[in-house]
Motif scaffolding. Sequence first.
Motif, PDB file in Angstrom:
ATOM      1  N   TYR A 101       0.830  -1.197   0.000  1.00  0.00           N
ATOM      2  CA  TYR A 101       0.000   0.000   0.000  1.00  0.00           C
ATOM      3  C   TYR A 101       0.872   1.257   0.000  1.00  0.00           C
ATOM      4  N   LEU A 102       1.862   1.269   0.864  1.00  0.00           N
ATOM      5  CA  LEU A 102       2.738   2.440   0.952  1.00  0.00           C
ATOM      6  C   LEU A 102       3.478   2.675  -0.361  1.00  0.00           C
ATOM      7  N   LEU A 103       3.866   1.577  -0.989  1.00  0.00           N
ATOM      8  CA  LEU A 103       4.586   1.705  -2.257  1.00  0.00           C
ATOM      9  C   LEU A 103       3.719   2.399  -3.312  1.00  0.00           C
ATOM     10  N   VAL A 104       2.434   2.074  -3.299  1.00  0.00           N
ATOM     11  CA  VAL A 104       1.555   2.653  -4.300  1.00  0.00           C
ATOM     12  C   VAL A 104       1.283   4.121  -4.009  1.00  0.00           C
ATOM     13  N   TYR A 105       1.009   4.415  -2.746  1.00  0.00           N
ATOM     14  CA  TYR A 105       0.606   5.765  -2.409  1.00  0.00           C
ATOM     15  C   TYR A 105       1.762   6.727  -2.207  1.00  0.00           C
ATOM     16  N   TYR A 106       2.949   6.221  -2.071  1.00  0.00           N
ATOM     17  CA  TYR A 106       4.112   7.097  -1.898  1.00  0.00           C
ATOM     18  C   TYR A 106       5.218   6.672  -2.860  1.00  0.00           C
ATOM     19  N   PRO A 107       4.949   6.824  -4.143  1.00  0.00           N
ATOM     20  CA  PRO A 107       5.917   6.299  -5.100  1.00  0.00           C
ATOM     21  C   PRO A 107       7.268   7.017  -5.062  1.00  0.00           C
ATOM     22  N   HIS A 108       7.277   8.219  -4.533  1.00  0.00           N
ATOM     23  CA  HIS A 108       8.525   8.964  -4.538  1.00  0.00           C
ATOM     24  C   HIS A 108       9.338   8.726  -3.269  1.00  0.00           C
ATOM     25  N   ILE A 109       8.794   7.886  -2.369  1.00  0.00           N
ATOM     26  CA  ILE A 109       9.485   7.636  -1.104  1.00  0.00           C
ATOM     27  C   ILE A 109      10.238   6.315  -1.202  1.00  0.00           C
ATOM     28  N   ARG A 300      15.571   1.264  -6.241  1.00  0.00           N
ATOM     29  CA  ARG A 300      15.346   0.958  -7.652  1.00  0.00           C
ATOM     30  C   ARG A 300      13.891   1.160  -8.011  1.00  0.00           C
ATOM     31  N   ALA A 301      13.000   0.842  -7.052  1.00  0.00           N
ATOM     32  CA  ALA A 301      11.566   1.011  -7.299  1.00  0.00           C
ATOM     33  C   ALA A 301      11.243   2.465  -7.577  1.00  0.00           C
ATOM     34  N   VAL A 302      11.833   3.359  -6.820  1.00  0.00           N
ATOM     35  CA  VAL A 302      11.603   4.785  -7.049  1.00  0.00           C
ATOM     36  C   VAL A 302      12.095   5.174  -8.438  1.00  0.00           C
ATOM     37  N   CYS A 303      13.245   4.660  -8.797  1.00  0.00           N
ATOM     38  CA  CYS A 303      13.788   4.960 -10.127  1.00  0.00           C
ATOM     39  C   CYS A 303      12.857   4.474 -11.221  1.00  0.00           C
ATOM     40  N   ARG A 304      12.320   3.292 -11.007  1.00  0.00           N
ATOM     41  CA  ARG A 304      11.441   2.729 -12.031  1.00  0.00           C
ATOM     42  C   ARG A 304      10.182   3.555 -12.186  1.00  0.00           C
ATOM     43  N   LYS A 305       9.662   3.969 -11.023  1.00  0.00           N
ATOM     44  CA  LYS A 305       8.443   4.773 -11.086  1.00  0.00           C
ATOM     45  C   LYS A 305       8.697   6.059 -11.839  1.00  0.00           C
ATOM     46  N   HIS A 306       9.856   6.621 -11.555  1.00  0.00           N
ATOM     47  CA  HIS A 306      10.207   7.845 -12.271  1.00  0.00           C
ATOM     48  C   HIS A 306      10.331   7.586 -13.760  1.00  0.00           C
ATOM     49  N   ARG A 382       7.646  17.089 -12.100  1.00  0.00           N
ATOM     50  CA  ARG A 382       8.586  17.939 -11.363  1.00  0.00           C
ATOM     51  C   ARG A 382       8.428  17.780  -9.863  1.00  0.00           C
ATOM     52  N   GLU A 383       7.172  17.686  -9.432  1.00  0.00           N
ATOM     53  CA  GLU A 383       6.917  17.477  -8.016  1.00  0.00           C
ATOM     54  C   GLU A 383       7.532  16.171  -7.554  1.00  0.00           C
ATOM     55  N   PHE A 384       7.295  15.157  -8.372  1.00  0.00           N
ATOM     56  CA  PHE A 384       7.837  13.842  -8.052  1.00  0.00           C
ATOM     57  C   PHE A 384       9.333  13.926  -7.881  1.00  0.00           C
ATOM     58  N   VAL A 385       9.979  14.515  -8.860  1.00  0.00           N
ATOM     59  CA  VAL A 385      11.445  14.575  -8.819  1.00  0.00           C
ATOM     60  C   VAL A 385      11.900  15.333  -7.581  1.00  0.00           C
ATOM     61  N   LYS A 386      11.243  16.443  -7.325  1.00  0.00           N
ATOM     62  CA  LYS A 386      11.641  17.249  -6.176  1.00  0.00           C
ATOM     63  C   LYS A 386      11.508  16.443  -4.887  1.00  0.00           C
ATOM     64  N   ASN A 387      10.310  15.844  -4.720  1.00  0.00           N
ATOM     65  CA  ASN A 387      10.069  15.106  -3.483  1.00  0.00           C
ATOM     66  C   ASN A 387      10.937  13.863  -3.379  1.00  0.00           C
ATOM     67  N   ALA A 388      11.072  13.210  -4.531  1.00  0.00           N
ATOM     68  CA  ALA A 388      11.880  11.993  -4.506  1.00  0.00           C
ATOM     69  C   ALA A 388      13.303  12.324  -4.073  1.00  0.00           C
ATOM     70  N   TRP A 389      13.861  13.369  -4.655  1.00  0.00           N
ATOM     71  CA  TRP A 389      15.237  13.685  -4.297  1.00  0.00           C
ATOM     72  C   TRP A 389      15.390  14.113  -2.858  1.00  0.00           C
ATOM     73  N   ALA A 390      14.368  14.757  -2.362  1.00  0.00           N
ATOM     74  CA  ALA A 390      14.431  15.104  -0.950  1.00  0.00           C
ATOM     75  C   ALA A 390      14.503  13.839  -0.105  1.00  0.00           C
ATOM     76  N   ASP A 391      13.660  12.876  -0.453  1.00  0.00           N
ATOM     77  CA  ASP A 391      13.664  11.652   0.332  1.00  0.00           C
ATOM     78  C   ASP A 391      14.940  10.854   0.116  1.00  0.00           C
ATOM     79  N   ILE A 392      15.446  10.923  -1.118  1.00  0.00           N
ATOM     80  CA  ILE A 392      16.678  10.201  -1.400  1.00  0.00           C
ATOM     81  C   ILE A 392      17.842  10.788  -0.611  1.00  0.00           C
TER      82      ILE A 392
END
Lengths: 435, 471
Positions: A101-109, A300-306, A382-392
């Motif tokens: 569930y978390l993977l689906v709802y927080y793809p950038h995390i 890797r999952a985050v990368c794939r989603k991106h 852009r939001e995804f990238v921003k948030n993803a990188w923050a989490d990364i």
Amino acid sequence: MEQAPPDPERQLQPAPLEPLGHPDGGLETVVGEEVEGARDESPGDGTVRRRGGRGPGACVGAYNRNLMLFLFRSVEHIDGQSVLTDSLWRRYSEFELLRNYLLVYYPHIVVPPLPEKRAEFVWHKLSADNMDPDFVERRRIGLENFLLRVASHPILCRDKIFYLFLTQEGNWKETVNETGFQLKADSRLKALNATFRVKNPDKRFTELKHYSDELQSVISHLLRVRARVADRLYGVYKVHGNYGRVFSEWSAIEKEMGDGLQSAGHHMDVYASSIDDILEDEEHYADQLKEYLFYAEALRAVCRKHELMQYDLEMAAQDLASRKQQCEELATGTVRTFSLKGMTTKLFGQETPEQREARIKVLEEQINEGEQQLKSKNLEGREFVKNAWADIERFKEQKNRDLKEALISYAVMQISMCKKGIQVWTNAKECFSKM
Amino acid sequence: MGTLGRAGLAAAAGRARTLGMEGERPASQALSSGLPAGGADGDSPGDGAPLPGSSGSSTLLQAEVLDLDEDEDDLEVFSKDASLMDMNSFSPMMPTSPLSMINQVKFEDEPDLKDLFITVDEPESHVTTVETFITYRIVTKTSRGEFDSSEFEVRRRYQDFLWLKGKLEEAHPTLIIPPLPEKFIVKGMVERFNDDFIETRRKALQKFLNRIADHPTLTFNEDFKVFLTAQTWELSSHKKQGPGLLSRMGQTVRAVALSMRGVKSRPEEFMEMNNFIEMFSQKINLIDKISQRIYKEEREYFDEMKEYGPVHILWSATEEDLVDTLKGVASCIDRCCKATEKRMSGLSEALLPVVHEYVLYSEMLMGVMKRRDQIQAELDSKVEALTSKKADTDLLTEEIGKLEDKVECANNALKADWERWKQNMENDIKSAFTDMAEENIHYYEQCLATWESFLTSQTDLHLEEASEDKP
């Protein structure tokens, strides 16, 4: 400052927002405004306690051959009161459900991983049996660790489903399924082999993917070698135990040497049995490394989603471009691209101006729609990238801290093993010299 | 050392530990099962041992020993220092580790009296049309008058050592002759003459000769002297003297038959001795197996460790922030790896050869018991013949008289040598195991130092970083 993704559909806003924290204060990672301050003060954002006993504690019972997890968790209300709520039981499969569930709802995390389902990197004395008490205990610690990780994540800890996981005894599964997250899950993500030809890949994500592959490969390698070393070390220690037995038997016929032999034999026994604890400790170290092995997958999952997002974006842009072109052609009458309509027109005669107008109108509508979609997709991207990188970035810091700590703890373990060895052999030497 | 009020096997009851620990894992159970027969394929000293020669010879030799003890002139030549110096002066070619040097000093009975120093080195391969064999150089330095010179250098092959041992057994059937290394090792030997095998054998042969040199009786044996001093052709012609092969074989059959009888009338003290030997043999064989196994396990541990360090280096290539830590861990592991190697070599020098020699000794001892029993049996059969009045009474009585002397000499010789042997055994075992413990302590101390310095460097760095971050 991390934000939840803007898409209202994707983020469940829990109605009574109960921030989850740790009463002992090791995890001051309550979400929101407090995060920044807490980060500076607390010893480690997301510090995870390795053994049970404190905080969302857990103990394991075996029930009907299923692994049941018995949870305690305390909920700290905003006004500072600590309440110990009821404990409840969860199965491993429910943990899996939560994570999916978390993977689906927080793809950038970078979603914390679960401990291994089956024992891997086993050295010969370590049981590969999932029901083995040592394995069960280590899994319990792993699951507890997972919960702590989620609880200390600035965004994930706010999630209502997570909160319900900890509090809602019955019907939690139904609640999760009602969110319909499975439908949202992009089935393409499951196709592991699918590659999406992305024309303009984000360099950072490509590097990240590369890094996660390397991390996975090197940690696997390390764990394999470590298991083999552990196996051999076990052998060395245990064979010494035989001295104990034989010395004892021998001492029976020796007048002068008897005492010395007997007591030396005892020390050999001590030496031989000391390896069990030593290697058990090492197993916990291996688990720490394993967590990051699995974290590599999460990365890797985050990368794939991106990648998918980027692909969709490019496809949408491509679609839009071709529609625009079609429109242009219809409007100007030039045919630059092959189209079925064009062919049939050639074969069966021109269409009427009205027909053409109608078509242009449809196309223009589609183009409008397409432009809207593209805009929002771009924004989303852009939001995804921003948030993803923050989490990364957050993840990288956590990883560096944790791995360094793990490596240092490994050194501490070695030191302790050496000290024990010196002790035992010094005692043995004394016995030998008295023979 | 020992406590009072214990009598041999009676102590077994009080000592009994739980034997056969069921909780043991399979790895060790494999060792605990069964009684391993001595793994050596060497000569069993009991085989083909000819009947002892003239009954007077052993007493004669003993008298010589007594004489020498009283002869001050020979003793005065050596102070303790000189004897040690002598040993050092010829040892440069001997690859001796400090530990084995200590062993050399230890197997002297009376360091002040050591006047015969022997080294075995320079193995050389010889190829003829018929066979290939190895010869070893034997260098002897001595100050004894009965030797024509003070230094000798000869070449000997394994066969020659076998011959010498046979002669010594012949001359002193109830003395504990030092064991020879095995003829060959059956398992795991691809090539008969690989370097490790030759080196192990060389060391064992050297030990063999020095043990003879240190033995109060054997050291004056004539064949021993010939062995050390004669040129190759001289030795060949010397070997041809003495009872022929066929006569020796004939004696063997009789000997075996007789030894069976001897067991029944064995005096109490020799029964005890025999029980000890049996038990000791069992235990020392087990210890030999265990020690070999430990060596093997350590080797395999070492092999795996070699790969362990480099993995961390590999990892450090992808982790910018963890480079120091990872490289630090890698270097610690590598150093521990080296320490393991050292521990292994210590084990193979200090412990394994000693234990193995006593495995061979235990076989030797069983042969000595047999021979003693034979001598006894000879007497017993004559006594029996006398009582049944089967042959000439007078002749028998005379023979019995001689045999009784013989038995008494044999028993006394064995008893004395037994005490000496036991003492040596206890010393050797004690020092071998003490050395092993020392190796292990040293190993762990080295590893400890390595990891502790790593830890210090990491925590210092951590403090540095922490202070840098603070505003």
